[in-house]
Design a protein around this motif. Structure first.
Motif, PDB file in Angstrom:
ATOM      1  N   ALA A 379       9.219  10.907  11.946  1.00 31.02           N
ATOM      2  CA  ALA A 379       8.034  10.877  11.095  1.00 31.02           C
ATOM      3  C   ALA A 379       7.624   9.420  10.911  1.00 31.02           C
ATOM      4  O   ALA A 379       8.430   8.587  10.496  1.00 31.02           O
ATOM      5  N   ASP A 381       4.691   6.520   9.474  1.00 34.63           N
ATOM      6  CA  ASP A 381       3.597   6.274   8.555  1.00 34.63           C
ATOM      7  C   ASP A 381       2.461   5.627   9.340  1.00 34.63           C
ATOM      8  O   ASP A 381       2.638   4.570   9.948  1.00 34.63           O
ATOM      9  N   SER A 383      -0.393   4.262   8.444  1.00 34.00           N
ATOM     10  CA  SER A 383      -0.875   2.987   7.927  1.00 34.00           C
ATOM     11  C   SER A 383       0.083   1.851   8.303  1.00 34.00           C
ATOM     12  O   SER A 383      -0.333   0.769   8.738  1.00 34.00           O
ATOM     13  N   ASP A 384       1.368   2.131   8.193  1.00 34.76           N
ATOM     14  CA  ASP A 384       2.391   1.152   8.543  1.00 34.76           C
ATOM     15  C   ASP A 384       2.314   0.799  10.025  1.00 34.76           C
ATOM     16  O   ASP A 384       2.386  -0.367  10.423  1.00 34.76           O
ATOM     17  N   GLY A 387      -0.540  -1.395  10.672  1.00 35.08           N
ATOM     18  CA  GLY A 387      -0.220  -2.721  10.140  1.00 35.08           C
ATOM     19  C   GLY A 387       0.654  -3.513  11.099  1.00 35.08           C
ATOM     20  O   GLY A 387       0.403  -4.699  11.360  1.00 35.08           O
ATOM     21  N   VAL A 388       1.666  -2.843  11.656  1.00 30.89           N
ATOM     22  CA  VAL A 388       2.575  -3.511  12.590  1.00 30.89           C
ATOM     23  C   VAL A 388       1.809  -3.992  13.815  1.00 30.89           C
ATOM     24  O   VAL A 388       1.992  -5.118  14.294  1.00 30.89           O
ATOM     25  N   ARG A 391      -0.395  -6.968  13.049  1.00 30.60           N
ATOM     26  CA  ARG A 391       0.433  -8.153  12.849  1.00 30.60           C
ATOM     27  C   ARG A 391       0.933  -8.699  14.187  1.00 30.60           C
ATOM     28  O   ARG A 391       0.903  -9.905  14.433  1.00 30.60           O
ATOM     29  N   ILE A 404      -9.553  -2.267   8.486  1.00 33.76           N
ATOM     30  CA  ILE A 404      -8.644  -1.128   8.666  1.00 33.76           C
ATOM     31  C   ILE A 404      -8.962  -0.098   7.593  1.00 33.76           C
ATOM     32  O   ILE A 404      -8.954  -0.420   6.398  1.00 33.76           O
TER      33      ILE A 404
ATOM     34  N   HIS B 189      11.910   9.391   5.793  1.00 35.38           N
ATOM     35  CA  HIS B 189      10.523   9.561   5.372  1.00 35.38           C
ATOM     36  C   HIS B 189      10.321   9.144   3.919  1.00 35.38           C
ATOM     37  O   HIS B 189       9.332   8.510   3.576  1.00 35.38           O
ATOM     38  N   ARG B 192      10.016   5.496   3.798  1.00 37.02           N
ATOM     39  CA  ARG B 192       8.663   5.063   4.160  1.00 37.02           C
ATOM     40  C   ARG B 192       7.721   5.145   2.971  1.00 37.02           C
ATOM     41  O   ARG B 192       6.929   4.245   2.716  1.00 37.02           O
ATOM     42  N   ARG B 199       4.732  -1.843  -1.329  1.00 39.54           N
ATOM     43  CA  ARG B 199       3.740  -2.737  -0.725  1.00 39.54           C
ATOM     44  C   ARG B 199       2.464  -2.762  -1.557  1.00 39.54           C
ATOM     45  O   ARG B 199       1.848  -3.807  -1.724  1.00 39.54           O
ATOM     46  N   LYS B 200       2.063  -1.592  -2.035  1.00 42.21           N
ATOM     47  CA  LYS B 200       0.838  -1.548  -2.844  1.00 42.21           C
ATOM     48  C   LYS B 200       0.982  -2.402  -4.088  1.00 42.21           C
ATOM     49  O   LYS B 200       0.000  -2.958  -4.597  1.00 42.21           O
ATOM     50  N   PRO B 206      -2.051  -4.301   1.379  1.00 41.56           N
ATOM     51  CA  PRO B 206      -0.984  -3.395   1.831  1.00 41.56           C
ATOM     52  C   PRO B 206      -1.169  -2.930   3.275  1.00 41.56           C
ATOM     53  O   PRO B 206      -0.186  -2.564   3.938  1.00 41.56           O
ATOM     54  N   ALA B 207      -2.414  -2.917   3.786  1.00 40.50           N
ATOM     55  CA  ALA B 207      -2.615  -2.500   5.170  1.00 40.50           C
ATOM     56  C   ALA B 207      -2.097  -3.552   6.140  1.00 40.50           C
ATOM     57  O   ALA B 207      -1.803  -3.250   7.289  1.00 40.50           O
ATOM     58  N   ARG B 208      -2.062  -4.808   5.691  1.00 40.18           N
ATOM     59  CA  ARG B 208      -1.521  -5.885   6.532  1.00 40.18           C
ATOM     60  C   ARG B 208      -0.412  -6.602   5.773  1.00 40.18           C
ATOM     61  O   ARG B 208      -0.614  -7.696   5.243  1.00 40.18           O
ATOM     62  N   PRO B 209       0.740  -5.983   5.676  1.00 43.37           N
ATOM     63  CA  PRO B 209       1.808  -6.531   4.836  1.00 43.37           C
ATOM     64  C   PRO B 209       2.280  -7.896   5.344  1.00 43.37           C
ATOM     65  O   PRO B 209       2.391  -8.121   6.542  1.00 43.37           O
ATOM     66  N   ILE B 213       8.048  -6.508   6.131  1.00 41.39           N
ATOM     67  CA  ILE B 213       7.618  -6.305   7.507  1.00 41.39           C
ATOM     68  C   ILE B 213       8.351  -5.107   8.099  1.00 41.39           C
ATOM     69  O   ILE B 213       9.574  -4.970   7.917  1.00 41.39           O
ATOM     70  N   THR B 214       7.603  -4.255   8.791  1.00 39.35           N
ATOM     71  CA  THR B 214       8.239  -3.131   9.488  1.00 39.35           C
ATOM     72  C   THR B 214       8.759  -3.615  10.833  1.00 39.35           C
ATOM     73  O   THR B 214       8.032  -4.235  11.601  1.00 39.35           O
ATOM     74  N   TYR B 220      13.360  -2.536   8.053  1.00 38.54           N
ATOM     75  CA  TYR B 220      12.422  -3.431   7.371  1.00 38.54           C
ATOM     76  C   TYR B 220      13.071  -4.783   7.166  1.00 38.54           C
ATOM     77  O   TYR B 220      14.292  -4.931   7.148  1.00 38.54           O
ATOM     78  N   THR B 223      10.189 -11.193   4.390  1.00 40.42           N
ATOM     79  CA  THR B 223      10.042 -12.572   4.870  1.00 40.42           C
ATOM     80  C   THR B 223       9.118 -13.352   3.963  1.00 40.42           C
ATOM     81  O   THR B 223       8.359 -12.776   3.185  1.00 40.42           O
ATOM     82  N   GLU B 226       3.429 -16.126   6.041  1.00 38.62           N
ATOM     83  CA  GLU B 226       3.151 -17.241   6.949  1.00 38.62           C
ATOM     84  C   GLU B 226       2.065 -18.131   6.374  1.00 38.62           C
ATOM     85  O   GLU B 226       1.130 -17.641   5.769  1.00 38.62           O
TER      86      GLU B 226
END
Lengths: 533, 226
Positions: A379, A381, A383-384, A387-388, A391, A404, B189, B192, B199-200, B206-209, B213-214, B220, B223, B226
């Motif tokens: 499963a 996410d 959104s994650d 994001g990855v 990045r 996004i 899950h 996650r 993150r929120k 939160p969309a670009r943490p 970092i994932t 996770y 860090t 930057e």
């Protein structure tokens, strides 16, 4: 090549004009056509004798004319039953009997009244005409029946092999049909890829009595001439070439020698028709197979050329840049400013990254195509995941504003996270590559009940409607982007990854400009794919 | 400071040697797993860089042998496709990993984090990461000076990530540390979802943490932005 036939002989008929028969081990048989003829003449004699006895008793009641008419009966019967010549025989015998027993003087062939000679002549003419008409009518009927049987048999076979694509199945269908039609053992022998004859198929019941003779097979195959074992005109075992125009496609063997079940001429004609049809079918399947192989070879040839072109260009360019940069950096004779040095170092870094991208994509392609790809589904996410990807791509994206939009309530996507990210990276880097710097990129995720759609929209060169399928083909590069370096692998890999997850990637032109790539995936993979690697 | 490099590729060893010697580290090189094990116990390195695909022994086996006798930081050198291998190595006690091809900056950051964690077994009471200040003695978290309200699970999660600043933590590790005995991987899950909540509350976007970092397929990492 020595002839295995001792008594080569030609037989021609309506369907055998192009075919020469060669009869092996000819022998004369007691029960031939002659024997059945003798039987016919004996019967005619008996019939005329019987009729004479019957007419003899009430001879005073009948007029001579009535008796003459009654003598026409055996003529008609013989014409229908045995054909023309026994009917003639019956007519002549009838006239003789009539003259001898009923025309005065009785018990003598002398005729007292010469008018009777006219009667005899009229009788003979009538009998001959009747016999001729009746026997030709009967012949036509038999011919029609024979044609009907041939047609039915041909129709049956053609129906069985019309849809078959595999040579082996065609052979089996032919063997089965011919075997059922004649109730004899049948085998079909077709050449393999190297042109060697190998037995492809044969009937189980009844099985072949003895193994096929390879030298006879070879001879029939090479000369396209049928060979029969058995009596003259009545072969018991046949080696039939499957021949179209001037090519022999194989050999059909049927019957068994020594069991005294010869094929009648009629059966032989059906066999020849069936062999013609079988030959056409075998030829069709053979040519179709050859055409498919040729198409495949051409396609793999094209791919190999594309791969080599792409590799040599895409690898040589960065290697050249790196070698040039290193040459300048390590040369004591050249004095470089700090700015120049930084420029060269960043050239090296960009070139290396480009090579690394190429290697990643090539490996991805190989893994997708080799079937080694193992989906590690979990499963994820959404959104994650996005994001990855953003990045990971931040250096490539540079100054482009990326928006996004992912709804908060999206359920988790069951997918291979790493592969999904590779697919998204490829789409995103495609969007970056074909759009001007500073132009925006929109990433939107929308969920429906059954599937997730991730749309990546750029405002770049766009895509022609006729190319929106082709760009997902391996090594395909659009003509209008030839100046941009690339291998034509990235989107093909995307599509491969999406398909492995039971989804797909589509491209649509954006309005007024740019391209929208949509990755559509089912929330959970189709159940049958769970077992697939 | 001594670093042991166990890698069969001479070119990689050469680059690593130059790179690390320039930073003042003392280097020991081993081309095989067997040599690596000998040097690991005889030269007493402060950190080990271990290539996971070695010609003689499996890198995983070398790692296990080292871990049986020592808790020296081990950083795995691996290639991109091997997420499962990374997770396995981390679960078996590797401190972190770098993916080939890697940049010098990334490798240095990993080595620094690994050495720092070896030096201090107890994490500091107050940690600042970007705009977020975490005071674990007073159980307070602030972002841009504003207090952040966290649920107990979110707090435990943040604390685990922050006290391993710069290190990757696998899903399994986080689940065990935060939920105790919950080791079922289907619970990933929930992890996650909680990472999303966290993150929120602490990320600017939160969309670009930038802070949590994932690491795809692995776990996770917290860090510095930057």
């Amino acid at each position: 090549m020595t002839r295995p036939a001792r008594n080569p002989e030609k037989v021609s008929g309506p369907l055998t004009q192009s075919l020469k028969w060669r009869v092996l081990r000819t022998r004369w048989r007691r029960q031939g056509p002659i024997w059945s003829n003798i039987l016919a003449y004996l019967s005619v004699t008996a019939m005329v004798a019987g009729l004479t006895v019957l007419l003899w008793i009430p001879r005073h009641v009948f007029e001579a004319v009535n008796i003459a008419l009654l003598y026409l009966l055996p003529v008609l019967f013989s014409a229908v039953r045995w054909g023309l010549y026994p009917a003639f025989y019956a007519a002549v015998l009838g006239v003789l009997a009539f003259d001898y027993f009923f025309i005065p003087p009785i018990f003598s062939y002398s005729v007292s009244d010469l008018r009777y000679l006219v009667s005899f002549a009229v009788f003979l003419v009538v009998a001959t005409l009747t016999a001729g008409l009746a026997s030709s009518l009967q012949r036509q009927t038999r011919e029609a029946q024979r044609r009907e049987r041939t047609t039915a048999s041909l129709y049956g076979l053609s129906r069985q092999i019309a849809m078959v694509q595999d040579l082996r199945d065609v052979g089996q269908a032919i063997v089965r049909h011919v075997g059922q039609t004649f109730g004899v053992p049948v085998a079909i022998v077709l050449p393999d890829a190297d042109g060697r004859l190998v037995e492809t198929s044969q009937t189980d019941s009844p099985p072949l009595g003895r193994p096929l003779n390879p030298s006879v097979l070879q001879w029939v195959y090479r000369h396209g001439t049928a060979v029969g074992y058995g009596g003259k005109h009545r072969p018991e075992l046949l080696y039939m070439p499957l021949k179209t125009e001037d090519t022999v496609h194989g050999v059909l063997c049927l019957g068994e020698y020594g069991l005294d079940h010869p094929f009648s001429p009629e059966q032989r004609q059906i066999i020849e028709s069936l062999c013609g049809l079988a030959a056409v079918s075998v030829a069709r399947v053979t040519y179709e197979t050859q055409a498919r192989i040729a198409a495949l070879t051409a396609e793999s040839e094209r791919l190999r050329t594309a791969l080599l072109d792409s590799l040599s260009h895409e690898l040589r360019t960065p290697v050249t840049a790196i070698m040039g940069a290193i040459g300048s950096l390590s040369d004591d004779q050249i004095s470089l400013s700090t700015q120049d040095q930084e420029e060269l170092v960043s050239t090296i870094r960009d070139s290396v990254m480009r090579m690394n991208r190429l290697i990643t994509n090539l490996l991805g392609m190989v893994r997708l195509e080799s079937g080694l790809l193992r989906l590690n589904r979990r499963a994820c996410d959404v959104s994650d995941m996005i994001g990855v990807v953003v990045r990971q791509m931040r250096e490539t994206i540079g100054s482009r504003p990326v928006s996004i939009q992912v709804p908060e309530d999206l359920p988790p996507l069951v997918a291979d996270e790493v592969l999904m990210e590779q697919a998204l990276v490829n789409i995103l880097s495609n969007a970056v590559k074909y759009s001007p710097s500073h132009s925006p990129i929109h990433i939107t995720a929308i969920g429906s009940a059954s599937s997730l759609r991730i749309a990546i929209r750029d405002f770049g060169v766009g895509i022609d409607p006729e190319e929106k399928e082709k760009i997902f083909e391996k090594f395909y590069r659009s003509a209008k982007t030839q100046n941009v370096p690339g291998t034509g692998l990235g989107l093909a890999i995307c599509q491969g990854i999406a398909r492995a997850h039971g989804g797909q990637v589509t491209a649509t032109p954006g309005s007024p400009q740019g391209t929208i790539f949509t990755l559509e995936l089912p929330w959970t993979p189709p159940s049958h794919e769970d077992k697939a690697p | 400071m001594t670093i042991l490099i166990i890698d069969d590729e001479p070119q990689i060893r050469r680059v690593l040697r130059v790179m690390l010697q320039a930073q003042g580290y003392h280097i020991v090189e081993a081309a095989t797993g067997a040599d690596g094990l000998v040097f690991a116990f005889t030269t007493d390195p402060d950190c080990i860089l271990l290539d996971i695909s070695l010609p003689d022994l499996q890198g995983i086996d070398v790692l296990q042998s080292i871990r049986r006798q020592s808790d020296v930081p081990v950083i795995i050198l691996t290639i991109h496709e091997e997420e499962q291998q990374k997770v396995r190595a981390l679960d078996l006690g590797a401190d972190d990993y770098v993916t080939k091809p890697f940049g010098a900056r990334e490798l240095m950051a990993r080595i620094r984090v690994a050495l720092r964690h070896r030096a201090s077994t107890s994490s500091p009471a107050v940690i600042q990461v970007g705009p977020v200040i975490m005071d674990f003695e007073r159980r307070l978290v602030e972002r841009h000076g504003e207090p952040v309200r966290l649920t107990p699970i979110e707090y435990d999660l943040l604390r685990e990530l922050a006290s391993n600043l710069g290190r990757v933590l696998t899903h399994r590790h986080l689940l065990q540390q935060v939920w105790g005995d919950a080791t079922d991987t289907t619970d990933a899950h929930y992890l996650r979802i909680y990472i999303g909540h966290l993150r929120k509350k602490i990320e600017d976007d939160p969309a670009r943490p930038q802070l949590i970092i994932t690491e795809p397929g692995v776990g996770y990492r917290m860090t510095e932005p930057e």
